[in-house]
Scaffold this motif. Structure first.
Motif, PDB file in Angstrom:
ATOM      1  N   ILE B 213       0.851  -1.190   0.000  1.00 54.91           N
ATOM      2  CA  ILE B 213       0.000   0.000   0.000  1.00 54.91           C
ATOM      3  C   ILE B 213       0.888   1.243   0.000  1.00 54.91           C
ATOM      4  CG2 ILE B 213      -1.716   1.298   1.318  1.00 54.91           C
ATOM      5  CD1 ILE B 213      -2.244  -1.679   2.582  1.00 54.91           C
ATOM      6  N   GLY B 214       0.730   2.070  -1.011  1.00 53.79           N
ATOM      7  CA  GLY B 214       1.489   3.325  -1.046  1.00 53.79           C
ATOM      8  C   GLY B 214       0.640   4.446  -0.485  1.00 53.79           C
ATOM      9  N   VAL B 215       1.184   5.216   0.423  1.00 50.36           N
ATOM     10  CA  VAL B 215       0.445   6.348   0.994  1.00 50.36           C
ATOM     11  C   VAL B 215       1.142   7.644   0.562  1.00 50.36           C
ATOM     12  CG1 VAL B 215      -0.491   7.383   3.085  1.00 50.36           C
ATOM     13  CG2 VAL B 215      -0.159   4.915   2.970  1.00 50.36           C
ATOM     14  N   PRO B 216       0.413   8.502  -0.151  1.00 47.26           N
ATOM     15  CA  PRO B 216       1.044   9.721  -0.687  1.00 47.26           C
ATOM     16  C   PRO B 216       1.304  10.778   0.383  1.00 47.26           C
ATOM     17  CG  PRO B 216      -1.280   9.696  -1.227  1.00 47.26           C
ATOM     18  CD  PRO B 216      -1.001   8.418  -0.490  1.00 47.26           C
ATOM     19  N   VAL B 217       2.466  10.705   0.997  1.00 46.33           N
ATOM     20  CA  VAL B 217       2.849  11.669   2.019  1.00 46.33           C
ATOM     21  C   VAL B 217       4.044  12.442   1.476  1.00 46.33           C
ATOM     22  CG1 VAL B 217       3.670  11.985   4.387  1.00 46.33           C
ATOM     23  CG2 VAL B 217       2.016  10.177   3.855  1.00 46.33           C
ATOM     24  N   THR B 218       3.785  13.616   0.979  1.00 48.37           N
ATOM     25  CA  THR B 218       4.845  14.471   0.457  1.00 48.37           C
ATOM     26  C   THR B 218       4.339  15.893   0.428  1.00 48.37           C
ATOM     27  OG1 THR B 218       6.061  15.091  -1.551  1.00 48.37           O
ATOM     28  CG2 THR B 218       4.093  13.773  -1.857  1.00 48.37           C
ATOM     29  N   LEU B 219       5.191  16.800   0.804  1.00 51.52           N
ATOM     30  CA  LEU B 219       4.756  18.186   0.889  1.00 51.52           C
ATOM     31  C   LEU B 219       4.407  18.781  -0.471  1.00 51.52           C
ATOM     32  CD1 LEU B 219       7.263  20.275  -0.110  1.00 51.52           C
ATOM     33  CD2 LEU B 219       8.311  19.238   1.889  1.00 51.52           C
ATOM     34  N   SER B 220       4.888  18.150  -1.559  1.00 44.90           N
ATOM     35  CA  SER B 220       4.802  18.813  -2.855  1.00 44.90           C
ATOM     36  C   SER B 220       3.402  18.797  -3.467  1.00 44.90           C
ATOM     37  CB  SER B 220       5.805  18.194  -3.815  1.00 44.90           C
ATOM     38  OG  SER B 220       5.664  16.803  -3.820  1.00 44.90           O
ATOM     39  N   GLY B 221       2.490  18.016  -2.926  1.00 44.11           N
ATOM     40  CA  GLY B 221       1.116  18.027  -3.426  1.00 44.11           C
ATOM     41  C   GLY B 221       0.987  17.480  -4.839  1.00 44.11           C
ATOM     42  N   ASP B 222       2.011  16.752  -5.324  1.00 41.34           N
ATOM     43  CA  ASP B 222       2.022  16.379  -6.738  1.00 41.34           C
ATOM     44  C   ASP B 222       1.503  14.984  -7.008  1.00 41.34           C
ATOM     45  OD1 ASP B 222       4.078  15.112  -5.519  1.00 41.34           O
ATOM     46  OD2 ASP B 222       5.625  15.723  -6.933  1.00 41.34           O
TER      47      ASP B 222
END
Lengths: 565, 565
Positions: B213-222
């Protein structure tokens, strides 16, 4: 002048909320009547300089200290300030912007209007240039409504921040006379308060009726003394910087692979770096005052940092956060000498590109040793106070660069076997000083209607005598601290700078306690007292005398840098 | 591994206060039972790439979308997930730290324990290296207590952030099998989610039972798309950055003499810069996507900035604030080509100091035109995803340098008669991403137990398709906006990013509305309906068809940069 200044503007929800905050006044300034007591004459910080300063300021030096009294204090000779004719006051920003500046104007305005609705407060648009050009804006509720408790100096703006040349002083005097000002309030830092002191002296000398009042508004905290707890803006800037430093700390420990070299704005003194270290617990803080006191050379500082990096590597740690005060570069003896040589060449109008070739052999060798980007920055134009443009010298990059070179050396020589050293550099400047002011700064600025001017003359000690309290407990804490951003609602909104809570606050109160003791002694030690009592008193007084003599001598102890933890 | 990771630590009062905040769950995730509905098969963002992606991911592409249902929804064929045997899940941080990362672990932990106290959540200490080395820390209430609603990734840390080589994939698979994991949660950005997709495919192919499971945790909002509102951390970072930008704006207007070039962290896409522009109203924001779309050259951008500076000077304004996304440099066509050449030389193991001499004549000429500091940065080592180290290229300094040169040119040629142009540069990176997460990010991360993996294969469109909504109303506002810092108490604590409020939120709901319409049409347009109804329907359908065909074509319109105001 800039069309953006002083115009009403749209506020965000947080700004609107902040505008509703009503600053608190100390009891002695509440109400329309103020009771004051005159105390001792003012003197200079270093008594040895008093004569020199007195000569430089014959008309204004040595005035009586004014003590504001709480409304209920009973004082036999208290002087009641009765109603007087309407007064006219001018106010201007002069110096780097600092959170809370607007509230000085607001507090002055409210106090003047409470005295009489006919009192007039004029703001000079565009700082000193506005003062010289007589460009004013009358402060009214309407003008001020969107600037209450707000950051920046944008209600009136600022320009060259200098009132020093004969031409400038004459222009200021002519404005004050033409506008028939009873007072002129100059909101600014060290340089502007020095100019204010000189202007006050000149005005008295020329029978100009305008009283000059310097208000210490500067983020650097370097105008504090026994009577001025701190400068307006210091608390806010330290809170914002500490928030950012703690964010960097969390980043450092999360990734575990970079050393962060963080330079903090704050002029020549290291108050901001010290306060931020107490709030955020970085791995190391290099205080300019300690470097100057211990006469540490650039390479000694580099070696201390490298030793710390190496010790941490032995524990498997490859990250760290170092705080560097803006003024560090001038505290390193050989760098100071180099900067002085460059300043002298500047004063002699030597063009920038010829400066390197005109340095003394010794200074030229040091100059050549420095990386290219630092060389370029050192020969840049000077700020108004004739020192190198501290904020434009990337000291953090200089240190990171030299530490990396030294770590590579140690690796080559087999003395360091850890991973390659990597650094990230930051400078926290205008992103902190433009902040919304904290409650502390809102209150402090609003109440600060008039403070003692700080005197600076030839031979005077450096302004902002460093008052550095090593605090090993906090700095050796096990982990970074995360103070977070400034909070305006809920608990914690009224926190003060940690350094302020560490320092004795009631200076005048303490002097009173001491004087009470002396009075009691005088009562007991009168002719008629027993021989034993007299003997005990003499012995005790001799001891006090000895202790004070030792304590008053200049400090020679070598203080260590705060070490890595 | 670093001894500082995962250890309990002392919290400040604000951190303790934040730790008490209980994130909210959407109704569909409340309680111990979750009701889901399976929808259409997933596809790629660009339908033309679907075949290629399907070939690259034969076992995992095209799975059914899962729609979580509110507890009270009546659905005839709803599948009730009954109790099942205890599960074991592993979780790791992989990628640049982003506020809210810890709450993904907390939310997962609470949900797993609500299902069964025998469920086990294992954290990998030290990110991907911990995964390969089987270094785990069982998540318990005790372990987690000082990390609830806190920033950073320091509960578990991160390392190289890559699971791509055969050796790495095999090590990950062997860990998952040995620990008998039912699931592996990878918390990270674009690169890590791409690795997660590839790992999921490999696991299925090799009959490894672990679901990835990939969880999109990144400040870039991309990593946002129709199903993922935004990435975890974007809201916090934009709020902190906007606070700092607005501080810089206030500083700029107060002093009235500098242009501030502010570069914002945020990877290749310009979401952060765009959101911050909406929150803080700077004078100009240069969006990488617009530059790429309009194929603006470096000198065209410089000239546009200079035109703005000149227009403002004509109004007596000598200050301004420009926002520059981290990825801008790669969006400028000729710079992109140069970076590609350098990347290729890197891939062929050409040493850094030989790179300049091995460039093509055209690229060498551009390289030579650039200032020394940018040249050095361009040939630096590469990040894990093989692109130039964006965060280490001082694009803001490059632009400031070239704008100053061009303004000097214009002065020399007599085209510009205003004051000398002066700039100050800032890069806002780790000082924002280490922040305490906002309420939005706390809630969002806590609830985000499982999201669709974003597929990336050969020929796939760039991840993070830029969804840029020009908003002239806000950007042409009369004055800077001051959003202030993140507030955790009082009103305004739950604000969302402005870009999110501008975008249609209920994508699946809208699809359902459309499908209702189609169903109604089918009911009406059956054999037996009148000739007129049929004719009207054909005409309308042809029109809809034409409109959609035009709208689906690639956008060719030249969008302007946001101009100075």
């Amino acid at each position: 002048m800039d069309a953006d200044l002083g115009s009403p503007r749209e506020l965000t929800w947080l700004q609107r909320r902040r505008a509703l905050y009503q600053p608190e006044l100390p009891p002695c300034l509440q109400g329309t009547r103020v009771r004051v007591k005159f105390g001792d004459s003012t003197t200079s910080i270093d008594p040895k300089c008093a004569d020199i300063v007195a000569q430089a300021f014959p008309h204004t030096f040595g005035q009586k200290l004014v003590h504001f009294l709480e409304p209920n204090t009973m004082v036999s000779d208290a002087q009641v300030i009765e109603e007087r004719p309407p007064i006219r006051v001018g106010v201007l920003f002069s110096g780097r912007q600092s959170p809370g500046g607007h509230n000085v104007i607001w507090g002055t305005y409210d106090a003047m209007k409470a005295q009489s609705p006919h009192n007039v407060l004029l703001g000079f648009v565009g700082g000193t240039e506005g003062l010289f050009a007589k460009k004013t804006l009358e402060i009214t509720d309407g003008v001020f409504s969107s600037y209450k408790n707000q950051g920046g100096f944008d209600l009136l703006g600022r320009t060259v921040d200098q009132i020093r040349t004969t031409e400038q002083v004459n222009a200021a005097m002519s404005t004050c006379c033409d506008l028939s000002l009873d007072g002129l309030i100059i909101i600014g830092g060290v340089t502007s308060n020095s100019d204010a002191a000189q202007l006050a002296e000149t005005f008295v000398k020329h029978n100009c009726k305008t009283k000059v009042i310097g208000v210490p508004v500067t983020l650097s905290g370097d105008l504090k003394n026994q009577f001025v707890e701190t400068t307006v803006g210091f608390d806010t800037v330290c809170k914002v910087d500490s928030q950012l430093i703690s964010n960097v700390c969390l980043d450092a420990v999360s990734a575990g692979k970079y050393y962060y070299f963080v330079r903090l704005m704050g002029g020549k003194a290291s108050h901001v770096a010290f306060e931020c270290a107490l709030q955020s617990h970085p791995n190391m803080v290099i205080l300019g005052e300690e470097v100057a006191l211990s006469k540490l050379t650039l390479m000694e500082i580099i070696n201390k940092i490298c030793d710390g990096v190496q010790a941490r590597a032995a524990q498997g740690k490859y990250h760290g956060v170092l705080l560097i005060p803006e003024g560090l570069i001038e505290s390193i003896p050989e760098m100071y000498a180099l900067i002085q040589e460059i300043n002298n060449l500047h004063s002699n109008n030597v063009p920038e590109d010829e400066i390197p070739s005109q340095l003394s052999p010794w200074a030229a060798a040091l100059f050549k040793f420095l990386p290219q980007f630092i060389r370029r920055e050192l020969v840049l134009h000077q700020e108004s106070d004739n020192s190198a443009q501290l904020s434009q010298i990337d000291t953090e990059q200089l240190l990171a660069h030299l530490v990396e070179a030294e770590m590579n050396n140690r690796t080559k020589e087999g003395n360091y076997k850890g991973r390659k050293f990597s650094s990230v550099c930051h400078f926290f400047g205008s992103q902190a000083r433009g902040s919304l002011p904290s409650n502390f700064d809102c209150n402090y600025a609003y109440a600060m209607m008039s403070v003692r001017r700080h005197l600076r003359g030839p031979g005077a000690v450096p302004i902002g005598r460093p008052v550095i309290h090593p605090s090993p407990i906090d700095l050796k804490a096990e982990s970074y601290a995360t103070p977070g951003g400034i909070q305006f609602e809920g608990p914690g909104t009224d926190t003060k700078p940690i350094t302020l809570t560490m320092e004795g606050q009631d200076y005048l109160g303490d002097i009173e306690i001491l004087q009470d003791y002396l009075e009691k002694l005088r009562t007991i030690l009168k002719p008629g007292c027993s021989r034993e009592v007299l003997k005990a008193a003499i012995s005790s007084m001799a001891s006090v005398n000895d202790v004070l003599k030792v304590m008053s001598a200049p400090l020679n102890a070598e203080l260590p840098l705060y070490h890595f933890n």
